[in-house]
Design an enzyme around this catalytic site. Structure first.
Site, PDB file in Angstrom:
ATOM      1  N   ASN A   5      55.321  64.661  49.419  1.00 12.75           N
ATOM      2  CA  ASN A   5      56.591  64.108  49.896  1.00 12.75           C
ATOM      3  C   ASN A   5      57.352  65.093  50.791  1.00 12.75           C
ATOM      4  O   ASN A   5      58.516  64.880  51.094  1.00 12.75           O
ATOM      5  CB  ASN A   5      57.468  63.687  48.711  1.00 12.75           C
ATOM      6  CG  ASN A   5      57.809  64.861  47.786  1.00 12.75           C
ATOM      7  OD1 ASN A   5      57.488  66.004  48.097  1.00 12.75           O
ATOM      8  ND2 ASN A   5      58.458  64.570  46.678  1.00 12.75           N
ATOM      9  N   HIS A  28      58.060  68.248  50.047  1.00 12.30           N
ATOM     10  CA  HIS A  28      58.894  69.271  49.380  1.00 12.30           C
ATOM     11  C   HIS A  28      58.341  70.673  49.618  1.00 12.30           C
ATOM     12  O   HIS A  28      57.148  70.861  49.876  1.00 12.30           O
ATOM     13  CB  HIS A  28      59.082  68.979  47.879  1.00 12.30           C
ATOM     14  CG  HIS A  28      57.891  69.207  47.007  1.00 12.30           C
ATOM     15  ND1 HIS A  28      57.746  68.622  45.768  1.00 12.30           N
ATOM     16  CD2 HIS A  28      56.776  69.969  47.156  1.00 12.30           C
ATOM     17  CE1 HIS A  28      56.621  69.015  45.214  1.00 12.30           C
ATOM     18  NE2 HIS A  28      56.011  69.830  46.029  1.00 12.30           N
ATOM     19  N   GLU A  87      63.062  68.786  46.615  1.00 14.05           N
ATOM     20  CA  GLU A  87      62.576  67.430  46.869  1.00 14.05           C
ATOM     21  C   GLU A  87      63.361  66.801  48.027  1.00 14.05           C
ATOM     22  O   GLU A  87      64.426  67.311  48.407  1.00 14.05           O
ATOM     23  CB  GLU A  87      62.759  66.592  45.597  1.00 14.05           C
ATOM     24  CG  GLU A  87      62.052  67.154  44.363  1.00 14.05           C
ATOM     25  CD  GLU A  87      60.547  66.899  44.328  1.00 14.05           C
ATOM     26  OE1 GLU A  87      59.901  66.876  45.403  1.00 14.05           O
ATOM     27  OE2 GLU A  87      60.012  66.746  43.223  1.00 14.05           O
ATOM     28  N   ASP A 141      59.392  78.940  42.056  1.00 18.20           N
ATOM     29  CA  ASP A 141      59.967  77.975  41.118  1.00 18.20           C
ATOM     30  C   ASP A 141      59.334  78.088  39.736  1.00 18.20           C
ATOM     31  O   ASP A 141      58.345  78.790  39.543  1.00 18.20           O
ATOM     32  CB  ASP A 141      59.838  76.542  41.666  1.00 18.20           C
ATOM     33  CG  ASP A 141      58.440  76.261  42.235  1.00 18.20           C
ATOM     34  OD1 ASP A 141      57.504  76.999  41.912  1.00 18.20           O
ATOM     35  OD2 ASP A 141      58.309  75.301  43.004  1.00 18.20           O
TER      36      ASP A 141
HETATM   37  P1  PGA Z   1      49.488  71.824  45.574  1.00 19.15           P
HETATM   38  O1  PGA Z   1      51.068  71.751  45.525  1.00 19.15           O
HETATM   39  O2  PGA Z   1      49.135  73.149  46.156  1.00 19.15           O
HETATM   40  O3  PGA Z   1      49.066  71.722  44.121  1.00 19.15           O
HETATM   41  O4  PGA Z   1      49.005  70.687  46.394  1.00 19.15           O
HETATM   42  C1  PGA Z   1      51.813  72.122  46.650  1.00 19.15           C
HETATM   43  C2  PGA Z   1      53.278  71.826  46.404  1.00 19.15           C
HETATM   44  O5  PGA Z   1      53.600  70.868  45.692  1.00 19.15           O
HETATM   45  O6  PGA Z   1      54.124  72.560  46.942  1.00 19.15           O
END
Ligand code: PGA
Length: 262
Positions: free
Chosen positions: A136, A138, A143, A67
């Protein structure tokens, strides 16, 4: 789904790095799906060490990132292109022309999404996709409520994700609320998936993903449908799982089986 529970984040990164090393050694022109965020940073450091020790080359590797923020160009320090260069690509022998990150400032983001899908297809598909998980649930920027069949597209970020990622931005700095992300359908087409999760802030999402129902309310739960997923957790991220003993038992049995076969 293979659930591996290790003692800490360093062991998780080590395990993850060894999966990547094996993949690239077995297929020097592997197509790797890569992720940003805090979780993969240690894994990338270990891959850089492997490269520096002469144990691994990325010369023929092609990569696709999950992304990118919309509205940030690749030279913006908060863009995911910048992150990938700074955390990995600048320190290994990968040809940057073979590293793909969705274009955050494309004139036409919708056709940029289609082109990204085509590029993945033309590469022969992703051999190994690295994933983190949001609090959450995702994956990428898919999301909760994302279509489980979605393809690469423009996606609005939730307030929770924006708040979680605010730590990377300076106070008052523009923080995007839109992204381009591989879709869940795109991710599911990867031949193999490696998800890493560390820390107790991920425990709820991990529990929903592994032991909850398959639901768009927790996009990561879709991985229950994939044939080859390794979920690697530290003990904090695994702390809310009901069946920890069973996952540990299965891992031990798998090791014994492999010892017997090889
Ligand atoms: P993080 O993010 O590794 O910074 O915890 C993971 C994500 O949001 O997919």
């Amino acid at each position: 789904m293979k659930v591996v529970i290790l003692k800490d984040a360093d062991s998780v990164a080590q395990y993850g790095a060894s999966v990547f090393v094996k993949q690239v050694k077995a297929k020097s022109d592997s197509v790797l799906g890569l992720a940003t965020g805090s979780t993969p940073v240690k894994l990338y450091k270990k891959l850089i060490e492997e490269y520096r020790s002469g144990n691994l080359s990325f010369k023929e590797v092609v990569s696709f990132n999950l992304d990118e923020y919309m509205g940030l160009s690749g030279d913006h320090p908060q863009s995911y292109r910048y992150f990938m260069n700074a955390q990995l690509f600048n320190y290994i022998d990968i040809d940057k022309r073979n590293t793909f990150v969705p274009c955050g400032n494309a004139e036409n983001p919708f056709s940029a999404c289609e082109q990204y899908e085509t590029a993945i297809k033309n590469s022969g598909g992703i051999d190994l996709q690295l994933l983190g998980i949001g609090r959450n649930g995702h994956i990428g920027f898919n999301e909760p409520s994302s279509s489980l069949a979605s393809r690469t597209r423009v996606k609005t970020l939730t307030k929770e994700t924006i708040d979680d990622n605010a730590r990377f931005f300076k106070p008052g700095e523009f923080q995007p609320s839109l992204s381009i992300t591989m879709g869940i359908g795109t991710i599911l087409e990867s031949k193999r998936i490696l998800m890493l999760a560390t820390g107790d802030s991920k425990a709820e999402a991990v529990k929903a993903m592994v032991e909850g129902p398959l639901t768009a309310a927790c996009p990561a739960s879709v991985l229950q449908l994939h044939q080859h997923v390794d979920l690697v957790l530290d003990s904090a991220a695994a702390s809310l799982l009901k069946n920890c003993d069973m996952y540990r038992h299965i891992e031990e049995q798998n090791k014994l089986l492999l010892e017997r076969i090889f």
